[in-house]
Write a protein that holds these residues in place. Structure first.
Motif, PDB file in Angstrom:
ATOM      1  N   MET A   1      45.711  39.787  46.264  1.00 41.00           N
ATOM      2  CA  MET A   1      44.973  39.754  45.001  1.00 41.00           C
ATOM      3  C   MET A   1      44.230  38.426  44.828  1.00 41.00           C
ATOM      4  SD  MET A   1      45.808  42.712  44.159  1.00 41.00           S
ATOM      5  CE  MET A   1      47.100  43.921  44.418  1.00 41.00           C
ATOM      6  N   GLY A   2      44.859  37.332  45.279  1.00 42.29           N
ATOM      7  CA  GLY A   2      44.186  36.038  45.208  1.00 42.29           C
ATOM      8  C   GLY A   2      42.915  36.018  46.039  1.00 42.29           C
ATOM      9  N   GLY A   3      42.946  36.703  47.180  1.00 36.58           N
ATOM     10  CA  GLY A   3      41.732  36.837  47.971  1.00 36.58           C
ATOM     11  C   GLY A   3      40.652  37.576  47.205  1.00 36.58           C
ATOM     12  N   GLY A   4      41.074  38.550  46.390  1.00 41.94           N
ATOM     13  CA  GLY A   4      40.111  39.235  45.538  1.00 41.94           C
ATOM     14  C   GLY A   4      39.457  38.284  44.555  1.00 41.94           C
ATOM     15  N   ALA A   5      40.243  37.392  43.975  1.00 42.92           N
ATOM     16  CA  ALA A   5      39.683  36.397  43.053  1.00 42.92           C
ATOM     17  C   ALA A   5      38.712  35.478  43.781  1.00 42.92           C
ATOM     18  CB  ALA A   5      40.820  35.576  42.431  1.00 42.92           C
ATOM     19  N   LEU A   6      39.085  35.084  44.987  1.00 36.93           N
ATOM     20  CA  LEU A   6      38.220  34.206  45.776  1.00 36.93           C
ATOM     21  C   LEU A   6      36.876  34.873  46.065  1.00 36.93           C
ATOM     22  CD1 LEU A   6      38.718  31.380  47.030  1.00 36.93           C
ATOM     23  CD2 LEU A   6      39.233  32.545  49.175  1.00 36.93           C
ATOM     24  N   GLY A   7      36.937  36.153  46.444  1.00 38.39           N
ATOM     25  CA  GLY A   7      35.698  36.859  46.731  1.00 38.39           C
ATOM     26  C   GLY A   7      34.814  37.009  45.509  1.00 38.39           C
ATOM     27  N   ALA A   8      35.424  37.363  44.376  1.00 41.27           N
ATOM     28  CA  ALA A   8      34.649  37.564  43.156  1.00 41.27           C
ATOM     29  C   ALA A   8      33.981  36.284  42.680  1.00 41.27           C
ATOM     30  CB  ALA A   8      35.564  38.114  42.057  1.00 41.27           C
ATOM     31  N   GLN A   9      34.622  35.148  42.931  1.00 33.59           N
ATOM     32  CA  GLN A   9      34.077  33.875  42.468  1.00 33.59           C
ATOM     33  C   GLN A   9      33.105  33.257  43.467  1.00 33.59           C
ATOM     34  OE1 GLN A   9      35.101  33.035  39.324  1.00 33.59           O
ATOM     35  NE2 GLN A   9      33.466  31.537  39.319  1.00 33.59           N
ATOM     36  N   LEU A  10      33.488  33.262  44.746  1.00 37.01           N
ATOM     37  CA  LEU A  10      32.663  32.579  45.740  1.00 37.01           C
ATOM     38  C   LEU A  10      31.408  33.357  46.115  1.00 37.01           C
ATOM     39  CD1 LEU A  10      35.083  30.903  48.317  1.00 37.01           C
ATOM     40  CD2 LEU A  10      33.658  29.838  46.574  1.00 37.01           C
ATOM     41  N   ALA A  11      31.486  34.683  46.109  1.00 33.76           N
ATOM     42  CA  ALA A  11      30.311  35.467  46.519  1.00 33.76           C
ATOM     43  C   ALA A  11      29.095  35.155  45.639  1.00 33.76           C
ATOM     44  CB  ALA A  11      30.639  36.958  46.511  1.00 33.76           C
ATOM     45  N   PRO A  12      29.194  35.267  44.297  1.00 27.58           N
ATOM     46  CA  PRO A  12      28.018  34.930  43.490  1.00 27.58           C
ATOM     47  C   PRO A  12      27.689  33.439  43.501  1.00 27.58           C
ATOM     48  CG  PRO A  12      29.874  35.442  42.065  1.00 27.58           C
ATOM     49  CD  PRO A  12      30.288  35.799  43.461  1.00 27.58           C
ATOM     50  N   LEU A  13      28.718  32.581  43.632  1.00 26.60           N
ATOM     51  CA  LEU A  13      28.464  31.144  43.658  1.00 26.60           C
ATOM     52  C   LEU A  13      27.644  30.750  44.887  1.00 26.60           C
ATOM     53  CD1 LEU A  13      29.011  28.319  42.486  1.00 26.60           C
ATOM     54  CD2 LEU A  13      31.103  28.255  43.863  1.00 26.60           C
ATOM     55  N   LEU A  14      28.076  31.218  46.068  1.00 21.45           N
ATOM     56  CA  LEU A  14      27.345  30.882  47.291  1.00 21.45           C
ATOM     57  C   LEU A  14      25.976  31.544  47.326  1.00 21.45           C
ATOM     58  CD1 LEU A  14      30.237  31.075  49.907  1.00 21.45           C
ATOM     59  CD2 LEU A  14      29.111  29.029  49.044  1.00 21.45           C
ATOM     60  N   ALA A  15      25.898  32.772  46.815  1.00 23.56           N
ATOM     61  CA  ALA A  15      24.600  33.440  46.760  1.00 23.56           C
ATOM     62  C   ALA A  15      23.639  32.690  45.844  1.00 23.56           C
ATOM     63  CB  ALA A  15      24.771  34.880  46.287  1.00 23.56           C
TER      64      ALA A  15
ATOM     65  N   SER B   1      29.827  37.485  34.939  1.00 24.94           N
ATOM     66  CA  SER B   1      30.481  38.761  35.221  1.00 24.94           C
ATOM     67  C   SER B   1      31.391  38.646  36.440  1.00 24.94           C
ATOM     68  CB  SER B   1      29.435  39.860  35.426  1.00 24.94           C
ATOM     69  OG  SER B   1      28.596  39.574  36.532  1.00 24.94           O
ATOM     70  N   GLY B   2      30.971  37.855  37.433  1.00 29.57           N
ATOM     71  CA  GLY B   2      31.841  37.593  38.572  1.00 29.57           C
ATOM     72  C   GLY B   2      33.083  36.827  38.169  1.00 29.57           C
ATOM     73  N   GLY B   3      32.939  35.941  37.176  1.00 32.34           N
ATOM     74  CA  GLY B   3      34.098  35.214  36.662  1.00 32.34           C
ATOM     75  C   GLY B   3      35.143  36.133  36.062  1.00 32.34           C
ATOM     76  N   LEU B   4      34.697  37.221  35.423  1.00 32.68           N
ATOM     77  CA  LEU B   4      35.646  38.205  34.893  1.00 32.68           C
ATOM     78  C   LEU B   4      36.469  38.822  36.016  1.00 32.68           C
ATOM     79  CD1 LEU B   4      33.870  40.338  32.127  1.00 32.68           C
ATOM     80  CD2 LEU B   4      35.814  38.792  31.870  1.00 32.68           C
ATOM     81  N   LEU B   5      35.808  39.158  37.111  1.00 32.41           N
ATOM     82  CA  LEU B   5      36.536  39.700  38.254  1.00 32.41           C
ATOM     83  C   LEU B   5      37.515  38.681  38.818  1.00 32.41           C
ATOM     84  CD1 LEU B   5      34.093  41.790  40.494  1.00 32.41           C
ATOM     85  CD2 LEU B   5      36.073  42.587  39.209  1.00 32.41           C
ATOM     86  N   ALA B   6      37.115  37.429  38.832  1.00 30.10           N
ATOM     87  CA  ALA B   6      38.002  36.386  39.337  1.00 30.10           C
ATOM     88  C   ALA B   6      39.231  36.252  38.446  1.00 30.10           C
ATOM     89  CB  ALA B   6      37.254  35.061  39.424  1.00 30.10           C
ATOM     90  N   ILE B   7      39.034  36.301  37.132  1.00 23.72           N
ATOM     91  CA  ILE B   7      40.177  36.234  36.205  1.00 23.72           C
ATOM     92  C   ILE B   7      41.096  37.416  36.423  1.00 23.72           C
ATOM     93  CG2 ILE B   7      40.811  36.465  33.767  1.00 23.72           C
ATOM     94  CD1 ILE B   7      38.289  34.762  33.174  1.00 23.72           C
ATOM     95  N   MET B   8      40.514  38.598  36.565  1.00 25.14           N
ATOM     96  CA  MET B   8      41.318  39.781  36.818  1.00 25.14           C
ATOM     97  C   MET B   8      42.144  39.601  38.090  1.00 25.14           C
ATOM     98  SD  MET B   8      40.099  43.748  37.451  1.00 25.14           S
ATOM     99  CE  MET B   8      39.905  43.569  39.234  1.00 25.14           C
ATOM    100  N   ALA B   9      41.505  39.098  39.148  1.00 22.37           N
ATOM    101  CA  ALA B   9      42.187  38.954  40.426  1.00 22.37           C
ATOM    102  C   ALA B   9      43.263  37.873  40.378  1.00 22.37           C
ATOM    103  CB  ALA B   9      41.182  38.662  41.527  1.00 22.37           C
ATOM    104  N   VAL B  10      43.017  36.769  39.650  1.00 22.43           N
ATOM    105  CA  VAL B  10      44.038  35.724  39.514  1.00 22.43           C
ATOM    106  C   VAL B  10      45.266  36.284  38.800  1.00 22.43           C
ATOM    107  CG1 VAL B  10      44.591  33.580  38.326  1.00 22.43           C
ATOM    108  CG2 VAL B  10      42.471  33.760  39.630  1.00 22.43           C
ATOM    109  N   CYS B  11      45.041  37.055  37.751  1.00 20.45           N
ATOM    110  CA  CYS B  11      46.175  37.657  37.038  1.00 20.45           C
ATOM    111  C   CYS B  11      46.887  38.687  37.907  1.00 20.45           C
ATOM    112  CB  CYS B  11      45.694  38.291  35.739  1.00 20.45           C
ATOM    113  SG  CYS B  11      45.155  37.075  34.520  1.00 20.45           S
ATOM    114  N   GLN B  12      46.133  39.392  38.742  1.00 22.55           N
ATOM    115  CA  GLN B  12      46.759  40.275  39.721  1.00 22.55           C
ATOM    116  C   GLN B  12      47.698  39.478  40.628  1.00 22.55           C
ATOM    117  OE1 GLN B  12      42.902  42.098  41.136  1.00 22.55           O
ATOM    118  NE2 GLN B  12      44.259  43.816  41.479  1.00 22.55           N
ATOM    119  N   ALA B  13      47.204  38.351  41.124  1.00 17.80           N
ATOM    120  CA  ALA B  13      47.997  37.555  42.055  1.00 17.80           C
ATOM    121  C   ALA B  13      49.266  37.028  41.403  1.00 17.80           C
ATOM    122  CB  ALA B  13      47.148  36.396  42.584  1.00 17.80           C
TER     123      ALA B  13
END
Length: 400
Positions: A144-158, A244-256
């Motif tokens: 789940m933490g990897g999910g947070a990483l993807g949701a945050q880093l993908a839009p940031l790097l893009a 919106s990507g930050g919302l996914l990151a929050i969701m994924a952090v709470c999952q983790a």
């Protein structure tokens, strides 16, 4: 491998952490970049849904092959090959220019993740037989933490590079690191799992296997919908890509966090169901809020859904492993549960996209998952610890 012939525990735990981190970023990174991917490849809404649906389908189909792969090639060789495929597919995303190409990379990534997910529960039960709950929680938390990483880093790097390709292709780096660590820490299987095919065939004749598949699929359908459409849902409400990507990151952090802590708390008793029902209640609150009052407290809604999904995922995996004492047989049950479950979980993102096209709103999709949660909660009544042995006995315990 016998329990007394263990690889160094810390190195193996580090491998579990890094492998887990690789299994979700390629899915969660898509939602925040959906508009850019669509513009760059020509994919419509249903096409974007394929970037979640195709990996989920492969996770389902190939999970059924997990026991046979382990019997034929061994867990170590299978995991090494899967990580190499994931690294290659992520790197190829630098060069995609069409819809079919990016869907093809999604298929390769789903293939690699499917093999790993089929192998790792059995690996954990074999090497940590007395600590299955906490270690499975750690693995699930990293997933789940990897999910947070993807949701945050993908839009940031893009955003930083002005290229959505880089927002997806960076995932080759952690895949390569995980590959190197697994090669160092995970020993070859000492014995071939000759009974894997028999165990899998026998398990498919047990109603309990199908019940676990249904529950796993109903819950993870909520995950696949959330990672596909939570960010686009809030983009429609006026949010930008990063927010919106930050919302996914929050969701994924709470999952983790939930995936790590709830199996530890549940480890003090044999009945996992009260904790499972708690996670389902959290999901129900989150999905109801998205349907009724999405703008009131979006961060809280994402956190509730994430905690519910993460805790339920980890506890479902532990519950499957609880059913059988032998690591190979328990791993087969877990693989089959994931196989049927991910096949079921692959469909909701497409269904929600169709509902959106028909109604102009994501609200019916969130309501759909309220119903799924209610069905899963009802089915879990039947999975009491007292039923584990009885539900498996006729296939795995020889007659006296």
């Amino acid at each position: 491998m016998e329990p007394d012939a263990q690889p160094p525990r810390l190195l193996l735990l580090a491998a579990i952490v890094l492998v887990g981190l690789n299994l979700r970023p390629f899915i969660t990174g898509v939602g925040p970049l959906a508009a850019d991917i669509g513009a760059g490849t020509g994919l419509a809404l249903e096409g974007i849904a394929l970037l979640t649906l195709v990996p989920m389908l492969l996770m389902g189909v190939l999970a059924f092959a997990g026991p046979s792969l382990q019997r034929r090639f061994g867990a170590r060789h299978s995991v090494v090959a899967a990580l190499a495929i994931m690294a290659t597919a992520s790197l190829l995303r630098l060069f995609v220019v069409s819809g079919w190409q990016i869907v093809g990379t999604a298929a390769l990534l789903g293939l690699g993740a499917a093999v790993i997910q089929a192998m790792f529960p059995g690996i954990i039960k074999r090497h940590f037989p007395q600590r299955v709950g906490p270690v499975m929680g750690l693995y699930s938390a990293m997933l789940m933490g990897g999910g947070a990483l993807g949701a945050q880093l993908a839009p940031l790097l893009a955003g930083r590079t002005g290229d959505w390709h880089i927002g997806l292709a960076w995932m080759a780096v952690p895949a390569l690191l995980a590959l190197l660590l697994v090669m160092q820490s995970l020993p070859p299987d000492r014995r071939q799992q000759t009974g894997a095919r028999t165990a899998a065939t026998a398990l498919l004749r047990r109603p309990r296997t199908w019940l676990l598949m249904a529950c796993f699929g109903l819950v993870n359908g909520g995950y696949s919908t959330a990672v596909a459409w939570l960010a686009p849902f809030y983009r429609e409400l006026g949010w930008d890509t990063a927010a919106s990507g930050g919302l996914l990151a929050i969701m994924a952090v709470c999952q983790a966090v939930a995936a790590l802590t709830l199996p530890i708390l549940a480890d003090h008793g044999h009945d996992r169901r009260p904790w499972l029902w708690l996670t389902l209640a959290l999901q129900a609150c989150g999905f109801a809020a998205l349907a009724l009052v999405p703008a009131l407290a979006p961060l809280l809604w994402a956190a509730l859904i994430g905690a519910g999904l993460g805790g339920c995922f980890a506890l479902s995996m532990v519950m499957a492993l609880d059913h059988l004492p032998d690591p190979a047989e328990a791993g087969s049950l877990s693989a089959l549960m994931q196989g049927g479950g991910f096949l079921l979980a692959a469909l909701p993102p497409l269904v929600v996209a169709m509902l959106h096209n028909a109604t102009g709103s994501f609200t019916p999709g969130w309501a759909l998952h309220l119903g799924c949660v209610a069905v899963a909660a009802t089915l879990y009544w039947r999975v009491s610890p007292q039923s584990y042995e009885r539900s498996m006995r006729s296939e795995f315990v020889p007659a006296a």
